[in-house]
Structures are given as structure tokens and as C-alpha cells.
Design an enzyme around this catalytic site. Structure first.
Site, short mmCIF file in Angstrom:
data_model
loop_
_atom_site.label_atom_id
_atom_site.label_comp_id
_atom_site.label_asym_id
_atom_site.label_seq_id
_atom_site.Cartn_x
_atom_site.Cartn_y
_atom_site.Cartn_z
N ASP A 7 74.99 17.88 71.18
CA ASP A 7 74.54 19.04 71.97
C ASP A 7 73.02 19.22 71.92
OD1 ASP A 7 77.21 20.68 72.75
OD2 ASP A 7 77.46 19.75 70.78
N HIS A 42 71.17 19.19 74.69
CA HIS A 42 70.90 20.04 75.86
C HIS A 42 69.48 19.83 76.39
CE1 HIS A 42 74.58 22.49 76.08
NE2 HIS A 42 74.65 22.27 74.77
N ASP A 81 76.84 16.34 75.65
CA ASP A 81 75.83 17.30 76.11
C ASP A 81 74.42 16.86 75.74
OD1 ASP A 81 77.64 18.89 77.36
OD2 ASP A 81 77.66 20.49 75.86
N ASN A 117 80.68 18.63 78.39
CA ASN A 117 81.07 19.41 79.55
C ASN A 117 79.87 19.76 80.44
OD1 ASN A 117 80.49 21.09 77.13
ND2 ASN A 117 80.57 22.75 78.61
N HIS A 118 78.65 19.65 79.92
CA HIS A 118 77.47 19.92 80.73
C HIS A 118 77.05 18.70 81.54
CE1 HIS A 118 75.82 23.92 79.33
NE2 HIS A 118 76.87 23.74 78.55
N HIS A 120 84.41 16.07 72.01
CA HIS A 120 83.60 17.16 72.56
C HIS A 120 84.55 18.17 73.18
CE1 HIS A 120 79.64 18.69 73.98
NE2 HIS A 120 80.41 19.29 74.89
N HIS A 180 80.28 20.07 70.97
CA HIS A 180 80.52 21.22 71.83
C HIS A 180 80.31 22.55 71.12
CE1 HIS A 180 81.84 23.58 75.20
NE2 HIS A 180 82.81 24.12 74.51
N HIS A 238 78.31 25.01 68.88
CA HIS A 238 76.87 25.05 68.63
C HIS A 238 76.50 25.49 67.23
CE1 HIS A 238 74.98 24.91 72.90
NE2 HIS A 238 76.01 24.08 72.80
#
Length: 697
Positions: free
Chosen positions: A21, A23, A61, A129-130, A218, A246, A248
Site C-alpha cells: 500500500d 499509494h 496498491d 483494489n486501487h 490484498h 490492503h 493500512h
């Protein structure tokens, strides 16, 4: 038994850097926080090169947006090329069938074995999922990096009927590592597949007890609903370590599942994407060493992560300072909140001493519960006091009120439990959850008759999160056409019989594989329709599309008939999209025609007698306001600041397989496994430090 020699690197020890993650690109347009994710990725890759790891394992992610900006992709590619390419030799071999492991790639082999590339640190990643695959071709941003030879995208499943997870088998000296991966899948679907034994984890036929089994997933780990998560008990018990993406919150110290007897590490995100308590924990990455069946996980604190402090304040707990009847109570409450924020800023300043890489301005959030008769003061005026000191001046303080109706409950028979548990928090709600809640609470006369709540929720999610502008219309049209065919087959003619048959037909598809396939087919049709128009974003060039996407300006106003530049530009785009219409019309007319289209208001009898024509849909122009979305992946019970928009969560999350074949459930001796964790960077207790052995059931 654990051996202290495991901390020493030798020819039999795998060294794996673990992160999830990241991001990349989150808030990249923000003047203060725009570079945070890029600085942290640079630190992670630099740490991998400094420690001379064998490989980097990412748990999903990598990107925050499904369609990353040019700056985001360019920066990511540049850093991967800088740190992961070079002349350093690779000390492990892949002995599994790579055509199966990387079957979705145009180059189905690991990147360091490509004769045209010079890779020093291979990166293995599942999608989240992002950054999940979308579009008619089912591509994602990771596929772009994979085609460039910079990462190895694995763990992707194409089937909605059955999932088979084939491991990437690696060997370094005498150590054998089986790397399993499963990219993000909607949680409800994956949960159902686990329950129905439709998920299988394949194992090597020979020497099964000699492999260290590492699984990357995830999905939701914490329970957000009856089936909106994946229980750890669904996973096979032959796994040694699960890397859970996933979620955080950083819980990187592995915890043991006493039922399945494996360990789970949750590295958490490397950037705070929401102002919630779960994001306030210190961010870490992990350095995993594996030798034989023994492992050691060293957690490494990230130094470039922006500080984040959050505090809850209940005004009712300070009766000795003020009450709702106190004169000038609002001014006293404001002064009290100001003192609390100053305390957090001073704490941040103390902790930042000696850490030059830590950003100067911290994130501060004060959540104030003003229940009991207190009044909220002006948050904008309050936040202006900290513009030069915090990174989030617009949402430093958030007022919330917990509503309780217990005193008003007099009828113990007809109790409105929805009011009793009503919560003002909306943070973390997903689009499909909102759709489901709406139809559960709405009147019977406005309930869906053709579509299911799941189908409508998925279509709206595609529209909101991934900018698939035709998803809702195509789903409605697809279901309408299929229902018409069904009614013709059944031979019904009267309106009453049609309504009854439609209800039965709709109920028969709920929560079935057929419903999943219909939703997928409708969304694919929407994506194909977009591609048929010959563009990706309303028929403009790539350069124009990026300018519109990266602009910091607000949404453009609706087109008018004046001579303004905006009106002309938007009008030309609308005419381009409506080229298939019977006759060209001005942009404003095309849009009004779309908004007043009679198709959605037709009764089922009219729709049955006069099927809709695709030519009308393709000819009508569309008007949508594109919006920048901030997606929240954190705890769902955290209220959202009133001065900010609550962002829908794209968490079409799901992942895991839970079929346990007889050959897979055979018990294994855990006495050969040793676990130790290095907690040298802080003083918290670690129950795993030192030697530990695992006894199987």
C-alpha cells in the site's frame, strides 16, 4: 529451532524486502503533501539496494489511482530503473513453470531472465483494489510496468468460477521458497468462493515439507460486514507466513493464528491516506530472511513519512472547565481546542528532532464530540491559525455528535433500532454499501425491478471510481434485453404475469455466479463502447486529456450558447461523441436531449413491446462532471471532517482461497520452523523475539 546464524546472510538465505500500500501519487497536486509518496518510495527502494536484498515483494496498491498521471508513472519508472537495474548478480533460480506464473503477460518469464534487460533487484507484486485491472483488455498500471520489464506482476485470476493459485517456486542454495499471490478480488465474491471450496492453492508434488510457503494477499482483514472480509481460517494450514495488504494500520510484527498455525504480518501503508487512528501508527517496512523452514523478520521504520497525530476530545468530560450554560462557553471551548492542537504540534516538534528526512509540517486531527448541548465554532477561522504549521490546515478539527435516543424509547415492542445505533460517521462507506442501504430503506414502490442491488452498486462504483461513463446505462440495457428474451421464452402476455415473472427471474439470480457474469459482461460492453468511439477520454488527444486530469481548477461549467472559449471547447467534444446521431446538434442541445431521454421512464410493458435501440444510445451525447476522488482505505468507524468530501472507497476488495483438499490438509511438524523478530527500533514488547517452535495439530 531458531538459529542466531539466520541473521547472517549466506548462500542459503533469502533476503526479501516487504512493503504494501504505497499509494504512489496520493495527493500529488497538493502544494505541501504532493511529494510525500514519491519520497517514501525512493526511501523503500534505496533501503532494498542498501541491504542487497534478493527481491522486493509488494502487497498491492502500488498506485493510488487506477489511471495514474503521467508524472506518477514517469517517477515510478525512473526510480525502478535507478534502483532495480544494474550488474549485481541474482543468486536464486525460479524452477516453476513461468508461463503459468505470468500467464497474463506478453513476456511470460521473470524479468531478470530477459536477455534484453539487466535487473539487479527483481520486484514481485500483486495488484490491489486501487490499481486493479480494468477495461476491455483487463489491463492495469502494473501491466505497463511489467511490459517495461520493471516488475513481475503475479497472482492475477481471470475466472469467476474457480481460482487456482500456482506458486512461484524459487530456490537459493538449499532453501526452497514457494511464493503464492492473489490480487484484489471483491471480498463478497471471494468469501463465497472460499465457502464453496472454489479456491485451491497448488503445492509441489515432491518434497512438500521442505518448502517455505509465503502467501501475499490484498483483502479486508478486519470484519466490515458479514461477508465483506476474508477470515484467516479460510487459508490453508500449510502456509508459513501471510503478507496481508490492503489494511493500512501497521501491524508488521507477525502474529500467530493459533487455529491454522501460521503467522500473519500486516506491513500497512507507507502514507496516511485518511485522518483516522489506524494511520497514526508509525510506518514500517519489513526485511524478511528465510533459511530452510526458519524465518526472521526485521522491521525497518520509514523516516520520510509525514508525522500524524490524532486526538479525541469529549467536551462532556470537562464539566469542571465549562458546561453548556457557562457564559461565553463557545469561546472557552475554542481556546481549549487551540491548546490541545498546540500540544500535538509541540510533541511533533520533539519527535522530529534528529530526523532530517521527516517532513517539517505534521498532520494534525482533533476530533471533538460536542454532544450534550454544546455548540460548534467556526472551523475555518480556527484552522487559519495553523496554516503555516500543519500540512492539513483545512481539516485540523472535526466536530461530531453521538446521538442517543434511549430516553425517547417508550414502546419496547416497536423499537427503531436504526435510530438507536445511528452514527454520524460516514467515512469508509463504499459506493455499493450506500446503494444497498438506500434500497433497504426506501419504499417498496421505488425498489429495483430489473436490476439487483449488487449489480447497480457495481455499475455505480465503476462510474464513480473508474470513470466508466456508460457502465450504468449498459447494465440497464443489458438486463432489459435479457429480461425481454426471458419473457418471450416464457410466453407471458399480461402485465400481472410479466411483473410476477420478472420478480422471480430477478430473485433467481441474486448472489449467484450468473449475476457476477452479467455484471462483468455489461461493464465490458460499456468499456467496448467507449473504445468504439475512438478515444479514452471523450475523444480528445492524450495531451488534452492529461491537461484536463492534472489541472488544479474546478470542474468546468455546463456549456452555453455564448462565444466563450469554454463553451466552444466543450461543445466540440460533445459533437465528436454524438457523431453517430441522426443529425448534428449543438452541444447544449445534445446534452439536454440525453438528460430528457424517455428510455429510463418507460414502463416494463412499453420496454417489452419496444426494445431499446443501441443506435440511440451511441448517438446521444453525454455530460458528466469529472471529479478528483480521494479514496479512503482505513477504519470505517471514523467520522469525516465536515469541510471535506467523504470519498467512496474503491475497495472492491476480495481475495483468498479456501478449498482444503485431503492432500493439502495433512499435518506437518512445526518443530523445524524458527521465528524471530528484530524490534531494535523501538521499545515495545515483542512476544516473538528469540527462539520459537511451532507444534502442529
Amino acid at each position: 529451532m531458531y538459529s542466531s546464524g539466520l541473521t547472517l546472510d549466506d548462500e542459503d538465505t533469502f533476503k526479501i524486502l516487504i512493503a504494501t500500500d504505497i499509494h504512489l501519487g496520493y495527493m500529488e497536486k497538493d502544494a505541501i503533501r504532493g511529494n510525500d509518496t514519491y519520497n517514501t518510495l525512493d526511501e523503500i527502494l534505496k533501503c532494498a539496494k542498501t541491504n542487497q536484498v534478493d527481491l522486493i515483494l509488494l502487497g498491492g496498491d502500488l498506485f493510488h489511482e487506477n489511471k495514474p498521471s503521467r508524472r506518477c508513472l514517469h517517477t515510478c519508472i525512473a526510480m525502478l530503473r535507478q534502483y532495480c537495474m544494474g550488474d549485481s548478480p541474482i543468486h536464486f533460480n525460479i524452477i516453476s513453470d513461468q508461463a503459468v506464473n505470468f500467464s497474463n503477460s506478453k513476456f511470460p518469464w521473470v524479468n531478470y531472465q530477459d536477455e534484453n534487460l539487466n535487473i539487479s533487484i527483481p520486484v514481485f507484486s500483486v495488484h490491489g483494489n486501487h490499481d486493479d485491472p480494468t477495461g476491455a483488455e483487463g489491463l492495469c498500471a502494473l501491466d505497463l510496468l511489467s511490459s517495461c520489464g520493471l516488475i513481475n506482476h503475479f497472482g492475477r485470476s481471470q475466472s469467476v468460477e474457480r481460482i487456482e493459485i500456482s506458486p512461484v517456486l524459487m530456490q537459493k542454495g538449499n532453501t526452497k521458497l514457494a511464493l503464492y499471490g492473489l490480487g484484489s478480488i471483491p471480498d463478497e465474491r471471494l468469501y463465497r468462493m472460499f465457502v464453496n471450496n472454489q479456491v485451491t492453492m497448488l503445492r509441489p508434488k515432491e518434497d512438500q515439507d521442505q518448502w517455505f510457503n509465503l502467501f501475499t494477499i490484498h483483502q479486508n482483514r478486519s470484519k466490515h460486514g458479514p461477508t465483506n472480509y476474508i477470515p484467516e481460517q479460510f487459508l490453508d494450514d500449510f502456509i508459513d507466513l501471510v503478507v496481508w495488504g490492503h489494511e493500512h494500520e501497521c501491524l508488521i510484527v507477525p502474529t500467530r493464528n493459533e487455529q491454522q498455525l501460521f503467522y500473519v504480518t500486516q506491513p500497512g501503508s507507507s502514507v496516511a491516506t485518511s485522518l483516522s487512528p489506524g494511520e497514526a501508527a508509525k510506518k514500517h517496512i519489513g526485511l524478511l530472511r528465510v533459511k530452510g523452514r526458519k524465518m526472521n523478520l526485521q522491521k525497518i521504520p520509514l523516516k520520510t513519512v509525514r508525522q500524524f497525530f490524532i486526538q479525541d476530545l469529549v467536551l462532556g468530560d470537562y464539566q469542571d472547565l465549562f458546561t453548556p450554560d457557562t457564559p461565553q462557553v463557545t469561546k472557552k471551548v475554542e481556546d481549549f481546542c487551540y491548546a490541545k492542537v498546540i500540544e500535538m504540534l509541540e510533541k511533533a516538534e520533539r519527535e522530529r528532532l534528529g530526523s532530517p528526512l521527516t517532513p517539517e509540517k505534521p498532520l494534525i486531527r482533533l476530533r471533538v464530540d460536542y454532544s450534550g448541548g454544546f455548540e460548534a465554532f467556526n472551523t475555518s477561522r480556527f484552522s487559519q491559525k495553523f496554516v503555516e504549521r500543519v500540512a492539513n490546515p483545512k481539516d485540523v478539527i472535526h466536530f461530531l455528535r453521538r446521538r442517543e435516543y434511549k430516553e425517547d424509547v417508550k414502546d419496547e415492542v416497536n423499537v427503531d433500532y436504526g435510530q438507536l445505533v445511528k452514527n454520524t460517521a460516514v467515512e469508509g462507506l463504499r459506493v455499493e454499501d450506500l446503494v444497498k442501504q438506500y434500497f433497504e430503506a426506501t419504499e417498496q414502490k421505488v425498489q429495483l425491478s430489473l436490476l439487483t442491488e449488487q449489480g447497480m452498486g457495481k455499475a455505480i462504483q465503476e462510474f464513480v471510481d473508474k470513470d466508466e461513463k456508460d457502465a450504468i446505462e449498459e447494465l440497464i440495457t443489458y438486463q432489459l434485453e435479457k429480461t425481454q428474451r426471458h419473457l418471450r421464452t416464457r410466453g407471458v402476455s399480461t402485465e400481472q404475469d410479466i411483473d410476477t415473472e420478472i420478480r422471480c427471474f430477478r430473485e433467481s439470480k441474486k448472489n449467484t455466479t450468473e449475476e457476477e457474469e452479467e455484471i462483468k459482461e455489461a461493464i465490458n460492453r460499456a468499456k467496448a463502447l467507449r473504445l468504439e468511439r475512438g478515444d479514452e477520454d471523450l475523444g480528445v488527444s492524450d495531451e488534452q486529456a492529461d491537461v484536463a486530469m492534472d489541472s488544479d481548477e474546478g470542474p468546468a461549467p455546463p456549456p452555453t450558447r455564448g462565444r466563450g472559449r469554454g463553451s466552444r471547447g466543450r461543445g466540440s467534444r460533445a459533437r465528436g461523441r454524438g457523431a453517430a446521431a441522426p443529425e448534428p446538434k449543438p452541444a447544449s442541445r445534445g446534452r439536454s436531449q440525453k438528460s430528457s431521454a424517455p428510455t429510463p421512464s418507460r414502463s416494463i410493458m412499453e420496454a417489452f413491446q419496444a426494445p431499446s435501440q443501441r443506435s440511440f444510445r451511441s448517438g446521444a451525447t453525454r455530460s458528466y462532471v469529472e471529479d478528483d476522488l480521494t479514496i479512503d482505505d482505513s477504519d470505517e468507524d471514523i467520522p469525516v471532517m465536515q469541510t471535506t468530501r467523504p470519498a467512496p472507497r474503491t475497495t472492491s476488495s476480495s481475495t483468498k482461497r479456501s478449498s482444503q483438499k485431503p492432500s493439502q490438509t495433512q499435518s506437518q511438524s512445526q518443530s523445524s520452523r524458527g521465528v524471530a523478530f528484530d524490534d531494535s527500533d523501538d521499545d515495545e514488547d515483542d512476544p516473538f523475539k528469540g527462539s520459537s517452535s511451532r507444534a502442529r495439530r
